[in-house]
Design a protein around this motif. Structure first.
Motif, PDB file in Angstrom:
ATOM      1  N   LEU A   1       9.933 -14.159   5.156  1.00  0.00           N
ATOM      2  CA  LEU A   1      11.382 -13.795   5.635  1.00  0.00           C
ATOM      3  C   LEU A   1      11.697 -12.460   4.522  1.00  0.00           C
ATOM      4  CD1 LEU A   1      13.104 -17.031   5.865  1.00  0.00           C
ATOM      5  CD2 LEU A   1      12.051 -15.614   7.764  1.00  0.00           C
ATOM      6  N   LEU A   2      11.233 -12.493   3.426  1.00  0.00           N
ATOM      7  CA  LEU A   2      11.621 -11.416   2.483  1.00  0.00           C
ATOM      8  C   LEU A   2      10.880  -9.960   3.191  1.00  0.00           C
ATOM      9  CD1 LEU A   2      12.785 -10.286  -0.024  1.00  0.00           C
ATOM     10  CD2 LEU A   2      10.709 -10.842  -1.239  1.00  0.00           C
ATOM     11  N   MET A   3       9.861 -10.159   3.785  1.00  0.00           N
ATOM     12  CA  MET A   3       9.095  -8.979   4.059  1.00  0.00           C
ATOM     13  C   MET A   3       9.956  -8.649   5.304  1.00  0.00           C
ATOM     14  SD  MET A   3       5.372  -8.046   5.353  1.00  0.00           S
ATOM     15  CE  MET A   3       5.198  -9.526   6.467  1.00  0.00           C
ATOM     16  N   LEU A   4      10.294  -9.499   6.173  1.00  0.00           N
ATOM     17  CA  LEU A   4      10.874  -9.238   7.517  1.00  0.00           C
ATOM     18  C   LEU A   4      12.152  -8.527   7.124  1.00  0.00           C
ATOM     19  CD1 LEU A   4      11.295  -9.825  10.501  1.00  0.00           C
ATOM     20  CD2 LEU A   4      12.441 -11.874   9.797  1.00  0.00           C
ATOM     21  N   VAL A   5      12.982  -8.928   6.382  1.00  0.00           N
ATOM     22  CA  VAL A   5      14.238  -8.384   6.160  1.00  0.00           C
ATOM     23  C   VAL A   5      14.230  -6.851   5.426  1.00  0.00           C
ATOM     24  CG1 VAL A   5      16.441  -8.744   4.734  1.00  0.00           C
ATOM     25  CG2 VAL A   5      15.367 -10.719   6.004  1.00  0.00           C
ATOM     26  N   MET A   6      13.242  -7.030   4.455  1.00  0.00           N
ATOM     27  CA  MET A   6      12.886  -5.815   3.775  1.00  0.00           C
ATOM     28  C   MET A   6      12.541  -4.707   4.779  1.00  0.00           C
ATOM     29  SD  MET A   6      10.516  -5.174   0.314  1.00  0.00           S
ATOM     30  CE  MET A   6      10.037  -6.772   0.777  1.00  0.00           C
ATOM     31  N   VAL A   7      11.799  -4.878   5.554  1.00  0.00           N
ATOM     32  CA  VAL A   7      11.132  -3.923   6.664  1.00  0.00           C
ATOM     33  C   VAL A   7      12.257  -3.634   7.677  1.00  0.00           C
ATOM     34  CG1 VAL A   7       9.530  -3.578   8.652  1.00  0.00           C
ATOM     35  CG2 VAL A   7       8.872  -4.616   6.605  1.00  0.00           C
ATOM     36  N   PHE A   8      13.019  -4.571   8.051  1.00  0.00           N
ATOM     37  CA  PHE A   8      14.335  -4.339   8.816  1.00  0.00           C
ATOM     38  C   PHE A   8      15.239  -3.339   8.192  1.00  0.00           C
ATOM     39  CE2 PHE A   8      18.453  -5.196  10.408  1.00  0.00           C
ATOM     40  CZ  PHE A   8      18.278  -5.286  11.925  1.00  0.00           C
ATOM     41  N   TRP A   9      15.324  -3.804   7.133  1.00  0.00           N
ATOM     42  CA  TRP A   9      16.374  -2.630   6.171  1.00  0.00           C
ATOM     43  C   TRP A   9      15.808  -1.144   6.150  1.00  0.00           C
ATOM     44  CZ3 TRP A   9      20.991  -3.522   7.707  1.00  0.00           C
ATOM     45  CH2 TRP A   9      21.727  -4.547   7.478  1.00  0.00           C
ATOM     46  N   ALA A  10      14.585  -1.378   5.931  1.00  0.00           N
ATOM     47  CA  ALA A  10      13.581  -0.040   5.671  1.00  0.00           C
ATOM     48  C   ALA A  10      13.653   0.604   7.060  1.00  0.00           C
ATOM     49  CB  ALA A  10      12.305  -0.186   5.293  1.00  0.00           C
ATOM     50  N   LEU A  11      13.592   0.228   8.187  1.00  0.00           N
ATOM     51  CA  LEU A  11      13.958   0.757   9.602  1.00  0.00           C
ATOM     52  C   LEU A  11      15.393   1.087   9.667  1.00  0.00           C
ATOM     53  CD1 LEU A  11      12.702   1.449  12.180  1.00  0.00           C
ATOM     54  CD2 LEU A  11      12.981  -0.734  12.911  1.00  0.00           C
ATOM     55  N   ASN A  12      16.276   0.379   9.418  1.00  0.00           N
ATOM     56  CA  ASN A  12      17.526   0.717   9.927  1.00  0.00           C
ATOM     57  C   ASN A  12      18.326   1.334   8.846  1.00  0.00           C
ATOM     58  OD1 ASN A  12      17.700  -0.625  12.691  1.00  0.00           O
ATOM     59  ND2 ASN A  12      17.125  -2.364  11.512  1.00  0.00           N
ATOM     60  N   GLU A  13      18.260   1.365   7.675  1.00  0.00           N
ATOM     61  CA  GLU A  13      18.829   1.659   6.464  1.00  0.00           C
ATOM     62  C   GLU A  13      18.052   2.018   5.588  1.00  0.00           C
ATOM     63  OE1 GLU A  13      21.923   2.441   6.360  1.00  0.00           O
ATOM     64  OE2 GLU A  13      22.653   1.277   8.076  1.00  0.00           O
ATOM     65  N   PRO A  14      17.235   3.322   5.863  1.00  0.00           N
ATOM     66  CA  PRO A  14      16.342   3.720   4.804  1.00  0.00           C
ATOM     67  C   PRO A  14      16.928   4.529   3.555  1.00  0.00           C
ATOM     68  CG  PRO A  14      16.582   5.287   6.801  1.00  0.00           C
ATOM     69  CD  PRO A  14      17.329   4.095   6.990  1.00  0.00           C
ATOM     70  N   ARG A  15      18.112   4.637   3.760  1.00  0.00           N
ATOM     71  CA  ARG A  15      18.887   5.161   2.370  1.00  0.00           C
ATOM     72  C   ARG A  15      18.697   4.161   1.211  1.00  0.00           C
ATOM     73  NH1 ARG A  15      24.448   5.571   3.665  1.00  0.00           N
ATOM     74  NH2 ARG A  15      24.046   3.831   4.848  1.00  0.00           N
ATOM     75  N   PHE A  16      18.662   2.785   1.728  1.00  0.00           N
ATOM     76  CA  PHE A  16      18.843   1.908   0.486  1.00  0.00           C
ATOM     77  C   PHE A  16      17.491   1.139   0.343  1.00  0.00           C
ATOM     78  CE2 PHE A  16      23.048   1.490   2.924  1.00  0.00           C
ATOM     79  CZ  PHE A  16      23.782   2.293   1.992  1.00  0.00           C
ATOM     80  N   VAL A  17      16.674   0.836   1.519  1.00  0.00           N
ATOM     81  CA  VAL A  17      15.423   0.380   1.136  1.00  0.00           C
ATOM     82  C   VAL A  17      14.108   1.060   1.597  1.00  0.00           C
ATOM     83  CG1 VAL A  17      14.091  -1.668   1.835  1.00  0.00           C
ATOM     84  CG2 VAL A  17      16.525  -2.026   1.645  1.00  0.00           C
ATOM     85  N   GLY A  18      13.403   1.231   0.492  1.00  0.00           N
ATOM     86  CA  GLY A  18      12.101   2.050   0.702  1.00  0.00           C
ATOM     87  C   GLY A  18      10.900   1.338   0.117  1.00  0.00           C
ATOM     88  N   LEU A  19      10.027   2.382  -0.364  1.00  0.00           N
ATOM     89  CA  LEU A  19       8.794   1.789  -0.810  1.00  0.00           C
ATOM     90  C   LEU A  19       8.879   1.337  -2.127  1.00  0.00           C
ATOM     91  CD1 LEU A  19       6.161   4.546   0.455  1.00  0.00           C
ATOM     92  CD2 LEU A  19       6.705   2.348   1.377  1.00  0.00           C
ATOM     93  N   THR A  20       9.630   1.801  -2.926  1.00  0.00           N
ATOM     94  CA  THR A  20      10.126   1.548  -4.444  1.00  0.00           C
ATOM     95  C   THR A  20      10.523   0.108  -4.383  1.00  0.00           C
ATOM     96  OG1 THR A  20      10.513   3.626  -4.984  1.00  0.00           O
ATOM     97  CG2 THR A  20      11.250   1.908  -6.482  1.00  0.00           C
ATOM     98  N   VAL A  21      11.669  -0.166  -3.422  1.00  0.00           N
ATOM     99  CA  VAL A  21      12.205  -1.635  -3.376  1.00  0.00           C
ATOM    100  C   VAL A  21      11.054  -2.546  -2.984  1.00  0.00           C
ATOM    101  CG1 VAL A  21      13.673  -2.996  -1.890  1.00  0.00           C
ATOM    102  CG2 VAL A  21      14.393  -0.592  -2.660  1.00  0.00           C
ATOM    103  N   ALA A  22      10.223  -2.121  -2.057  1.00  0.00           N
ATOM    104  CA  ALA A  22       9.079  -3.006  -1.454  1.00  0.00           C
ATOM    105  C   ALA A  22       8.260  -3.249  -2.485  1.00  0.00           C
ATOM    106  CB  ALA A  22       8.333  -2.344  -0.132  1.00  0.00           C
ATOM    107  N   PHE A  23       7.684  -2.445  -3.405  1.00  0.00           N
ATOM    108  CA  PHE A  23       7.118  -2.531  -4.677  1.00  0.00           C
ATOM    109  C   PHE A  23       7.684  -3.515  -5.720  1.00  0.00           C
ATOM    110  CE2 PHE A  23       5.629  -1.498  -8.958  1.00  0.00           C
ATOM    111  CZ  PHE A  23       4.343  -1.372  -8.613  1.00  0.00           C
ATOM    112  N   VAL A  24       8.976  -3.555  -5.979  1.00  0.00           N
ATOM    113  CA  VAL A  24       9.544  -4.168  -6.894  1.00  0.00           C
ATOM    114  C   VAL A  24       9.492  -5.657  -6.348  1.00  0.00           C
ATOM    115  CG1 VAL A  24      11.892  -4.663  -8.097  1.00  0.00           C
ATOM    116  CG2 VAL A  24      11.042  -2.555  -7.956  1.00  0.00           C
ATOM    117  N   PHE A  25      10.106  -5.910  -5.110  1.00  0.00           N
ATOM    118  CA  PHE A  25      10.282  -7.263  -4.725  1.00  0.00           C
ATOM    119  C   PHE A  25       8.859  -7.809  -4.337  1.00  0.00           C
ATOM    120  CE2 PHE A  25      14.560  -6.598  -3.261  1.00  0.00           C
ATOM    121  CZ  PHE A  25      15.201  -7.568  -3.780  1.00  0.00           C
ATOM    122  N   GLY A  26       7.839  -6.977  -4.230  1.00  0.00           N
ATOM    123  CA  GLY A  26       6.430  -7.662  -4.187  1.00  0.00           C
ATOM    124  C   GLY A  26       5.648  -8.062  -5.394  1.00  0.00           C
ATOM    125  N   LEU A  27       6.345  -7.210  -6.509  1.00  0.00           N
ATOM    126  CA  LEU A  27       6.008  -7.635  -7.996  1.00  0.00           C
ATOM    127  C   LEU A  27       6.335  -9.008  -8.425  1.00  0.00           C
ATOM    128  CD1 LEU A  27       3.940  -6.350  -9.948  1.00  0.00           C
ATOM    129  CD2 LEU A  27       6.067  -5.164 -10.900  1.00  0.00           C
TER     130      LEU A  27
END
Length: 187
Positions: free
Chosen positions: A58-84
């Motif tokens: 679910l975390l990947m789903l929501v993160m990718v959803f926001w990266a698609l719809n709100e790229p100003r807030f969620v990007g590769l750095t956010v994905a890296f941090v949550f993955g870590l």
């Protein structure tokens, strides 16, 4: 006889054009709502139900959803941090979730313009290979390092995560839709 008054001549210009359907032109989500939903799903992802192999990410789903719809807030750095954070929580191979989340987020960023043209079901169909590849590569690396194949249960996780895409679209755009309904009722 009544004399007809001349009607003013309307000149057409590009500024007078309006879209027929304004539904695709959604208002942007607030940063507070984006981060609240991400943090809530992250906390839900810390629960032990994720140990079931076909459980959706679910975390990947929501993160990718926001990266698609709100790229100003969620990007590769956010994905890296949550993955870590997820790697540290699971105390497994460090970098497995990082690689999965960064690959899935990158796939959404690459397909951004194309996916904005479609509804949520077609977006889910487009995101299926992204989720499968993003989950497959860390599993291949893990099986190579361990010397044993863990099985195909991860594929069910990718399929269920993809099937939840339209549900995420409805739930995460709900505040915007309510605001649009309130504004259209007041007019």
């Amino acid at each position: 006889m009544k004399q007809a008054t001349p009607q003013p001549v309307r000149r057409s210009s590009l500024s007078s054009l309006e879209p027929i359907d304004t539904a695709p032109f959604r208002k942007p989500s607030s940063a507070r709502f984006v981060w609240a939903s991400l943090l809530l799903v992250w906390l839900i992802s810390l629960l032990p139900w994720r140990s079931w192999p076909p459980a959706p990410d679910l975390l990947m789903l929501v993160m990718v959803f926001w990266a698609l719809n709100e790229p100003r807030f969620v990007g590769l750095t956010v994905a890296f941090v949550f993955g870590l954070l997820m790697d540290v929580h699971d105390s497994g191979l460090l970098g497995g979730h990082v690689l999965t989340y960064v690959l899935a987020t990158y796939g959404a960023i690459v397909l951004h313009k194309r996916l904005q043209l479609f509804g949520s079901v077609v977006q889910a169909i487009h995101m299926l290979p992204v989720f499968v590849v993003a989950m497959m590569i860390p599993h291949l690396l893990q099986s190579w390092l361990m010397g044993a194949w863990p099985g195909w249960d991860w594929l069910w996780s990718a399929l269920i995560t993809t099937a939840l895409w339209p549900v995420a679209d409805i739930l995460l755009h709900l505040p915007q839709r309510r605001e649009d309904e309130i504004n259209s009722g007041a007019a």
